[in-house]
Scaffold this motif. Structure first.
Motif, short mmCIF file in Angstrom:
data_model
loop_
_atom_site.label_atom_id
_atom_site.label_comp_id
_atom_site.label_asym_id
_atom_site.label_seq_id
_atom_site.Cartn_x
_atom_site.Cartn_y
_atom_site.Cartn_z
N ALA A 159 0.82 -1.21 0.00
CA ALA A 159 0.00 0.00 0.00
C ALA A 159 0.85 1.26 0.00
CB ALA A 159 -0.92 0.02 1.21
N THR A 184 3.00 -1.98 -5.87
CA THR A 184 2.44 -0.99 -4.95
C THR A 184 1.24 -0.32 -5.63
OG1 THR A 184 4.62 -0.57 -4.00
CG2 THR A 184 2.91 1.09 -3.60
N TYR A 192 -5.76 -0.90 -2.55
CA TYR A 192 -5.22 -1.85 -1.59
C TYR A 192 -6.29 -2.27 -0.58
CZ TYR A 192 -2.14 -3.97 1.86
OH TYR A 192 -1.54 -4.86 2.72
N TYR A 234 -5.40 -11.15 -3.35
CA TYR A 234 -3.96 -10.94 -3.32
C TYR A 234 -3.27 -12.29 -3.13
CZ TYR A 234 -5.18 -11.14 1.62
OH TYR A 234 -5.71 -11.52 2.82
N ILE A 253 0.41 -10.04 1.16
CA ILE A 253 0.35 -8.64 1.55
C ILE A 253 1.24 -8.40 2.77
CG2 ILE A 253 -1.96 -8.23 0.65
CD1 ILE A 253 -3.01 -8.42 3.55
#
Length: 611
Positions: free
Chosen positions: A455, A481, A487, A496, A499
């Motif tokens: 993030a 990113t 995010y 995802y 993370i």
């Protein structure tokens, strides 16, 4: 309960042990002025203010603050959208935490709380003087409306309060919550953290002439009962909160000496370096540093040298917070279902080398889900903790009983090579091998490839070296990113591969553990079970924590659960500090001593410009 930069959050558990009673009629139930998780309440009925405040702090002046990302709503209940920072200045809760006690809380909107010996319900009595900004009283209907909508509209809160089956008005100022289980001492106390909203305002027509809808995001300045109002904003960019002269609670003991700035202005930034430059230029007043290299070398500008900007290294906020900061493989992906794959990925993280090269050796490796607290497991299990684990012997990894958990240690070329060899061996056991400089599945030939979703670009300085190290053994790990909104949405929907996350724990873990690690939350979008854990031993230990009859039993279950989580290698533990780094312009000032467990910013600080 999660530790967030803002010191106390909705997820802070407060186990009520105090028996300090408010004056009530003889035939009525006994109401307590507050709750405490450990021991007796420090403050007694009739206390004037918290010890750590300056009760004579002047009101006035401005605090210009900054934050990252953006915002698109002032609705504080929803899991969707990006809520504006600072809404806790507008809205209040039934109870308010004390920052010089470990998990103690005292009446704010509620003057007291009562519950029976079997903790089958809890009743809160509202203050007669509590009012909304429009002058209408805060009522039981407002509390019931807020609670019901929280459960209805926010999956996280729905799970958090799943054992609260009913909220009802039982008196002119009394709200009773009924539970579907008994002896969960946490329930009365987490209810004290419910954000209370004005029912009549949300059910009325908005400034646009249309009925308001609490299920949707909104940029209409919301009304609350708190000390501040939303005075001005620019969507996604700035929001200014202004102290209300007619605030009902300015003389309530938990508020005396607090809420001192006339205006609190938040400015949003998309880039952390640009945000720091704004602080350095004097456009913002306060800065919490998260970058070790900048803390070491980036404060050589004139305002620091001549004392106009002050730097402090403060341990207080982390004295009662357990931290697990980690890279989190998503076990909903087949790639990460094998524990040996996850363990191998830990051997690929050379903490010592990256800590030396990018962080000036400022950090310590995390080795517990309750790191930096007395709740962290260590050595081999013994006593009651061992008994609990033996009762789950067929459900936990056998090494729990023989081998203390440790992270791999790198820091020099030989250790790094040895760790990568161990990673290769583990992956071979799991059905992977190196072919043509690529790690591939022995059966299918599929390359091992995944994305590390971040993030913030700041995290890249750690994630990129990690990905590069994995490439040495043929693993294609890519760092990506994205902006804060993307995010957040991907994390909520578990979209995802891996993370970066921080779980914060209080000294009194409870219901939130099921949300973090429980099987019931693994498929519940919006939960914080980011790893996708569904383990019967963890589920059993979570229940033992929640329903522990005493502190010793609770601590034993917490340490046992910590061991089970570590032994299954659900995450790649990262690092943290034991202190906060802060810097601020000297127009801001604070009491001589910080609260024992907080910096108290901005609540107990004030401006030198105030009269």
């Amino acid at each position: 309960m999660a530790f967030v930069g803002s010191k106390k959050s909705l997820v802070v558990a407060l186990v009520a042990l105090s028996a300090l009673a408010l004056p009530v009629k003889a035939q009525e139930q006994t109401f307590q002025i507050g709750t405490s998780s450990i021991g007796e309440l420090k403050y007694q009925p009739g206390f004037k203010h918290f010890d750590y405040v300056n009760p004579d702090a002047p009101k006035g002046g401005d605090a210009k603050l900054s934050t990252a990302g953006t915002f698109d709503t002032f609705n504080p209940l929803l899991s969707k959208g990006d809520a504006a920072v600072g809404l806790s200045l507008v809205f209040e809760t039934l109870l308010k935490s004390a920052d010089d006690e470990v998990l103690s809380s005292y009446g704010l909107l509620a003057e007291g709380v009562s519950y029976p010996a079997d903790v089958s319900s809890a009743t809160f009595r509202l203050r007669a003087e509590a009012k909304w900004a429009d002058g209408q009283p805060v009522t039981p209907d407002d509390v019931i409306f807020s609670f019901d909508k929280s459960k209805e509209l926010n999956p996280l809160l729905s799970n958090y309060y799943k054992h609260v089956v009913k909220a009802e008005k039982v008196g002119d100022r009394d709200v009773k919550f009924t539970f579907d289980e008994k002896n969960n001492k946490e329930l009365p106390n987490i209810l004290g953290q419910v954000i209370v909203l004005p029912k009549h305002w949300w059910e009325a027509t908005g400034a646009d002439g249309k009925p308001r809808d609490i299920s949707k995001t909104t940029l209409e300045p919301v009304m609350g009962s708190g000390p501040y109002k939303i005075a001005a904003f620019s969507a996604g960019a700035t929001v200014r909160y202004e102290l209300r002269d007619d605030y009902w609670g300015k003389d309530v003991p938990v508020n005396v000496g607090q809420n001192n700035f006339r205006n609190i202005l938040y400015t949003y930034f998309g880039d952390r370096d640009v945000e720091f430059e704004a602080f350095r230029a004097g456009n913002t007043d306060y800065w919490q540093e998260t970058q070790a290299s900048r803390w070491a070398t980036g404060y050589d500008f004139p305002a620091v040298k001549d004392g106009r900007v002050k730097k402090e290294d403060v341990p207080n906020p982390l004295r009662a917070a357990g931290i697990m900061q980690a890279l989190v493989p998503n076990m909903r992906r087949d790639l990460f279902k094998d524990e040996r794959v996850r363990e191998a990925l830990n051997y690929g993280f050379d903490f010592e080398e990256i800590n030396r090269t990018v962080a000036f050796g400022s950090y310590t490796r995390v080795d517990s889900y309750f790191w930096n607290t007395d709740l962290a497991s260590s050595g081999l299990p013994e006593g009651r903790e061992l008994e609990l684990l033996q009762g789950l012997k067929d459900k936990v990894p056998p090494e729990i009983f023989t081998t203390p958990y440790t992270n791999p240690v790198g820091g020099d070329p030989q250790k790094s090579r040895d760790n990568l060899r161990k990673a290769i061996a583990l992956l071979k056991e799991a059905g992977w091998e190196i072919k043509g400089n690529r790690m591939v599945n022995s059966a299918t030939g599929q390359p091992m490839s995944f994305e590390i979703l971040l993030a913030s670009p700041i995290l890249e300085r750690w994630a990129v070296p990690y990905a590069n190290n994995l490439k040495k053994i043929g693993i294609d790990a890519r760092v990506r990113t994205v902006d804060a909104s993307q995010y957040t949405n991907r994390a909520r929907s578990f979209d995802y591969d891996m993370i970066w996350n921080v779980w914060g724990e209080t000294m009194n873990p409870g219901n939130e553990q099921a949300d973090y690690w429980g099987s019931g939350s693994v498929n519940q979008q919006g939960s914080r079970n980011y790893a996708g854990i569904a383990n019967p031993a963890v589920d059993a230990l979570v229940k033992m924590i929640i329903f522990a009859p005493n502190r010793d039993e609770q601590v034993a279950a917490i340490k046992a659960m910590d061991r089970v989580l570590l032994a299954n290698h659900y995450v790649i533990p990262l690092f943290y500090r034991k202190t906060y780094w802060i810097a601020y312009w000297d127009k801001l000032t604070h009491p001589a001593a910080y609260p024992e467990y907080s910096i108290g910013f901005p609540e107990v600080w004030w401006s030198k410009d105030a009269k």
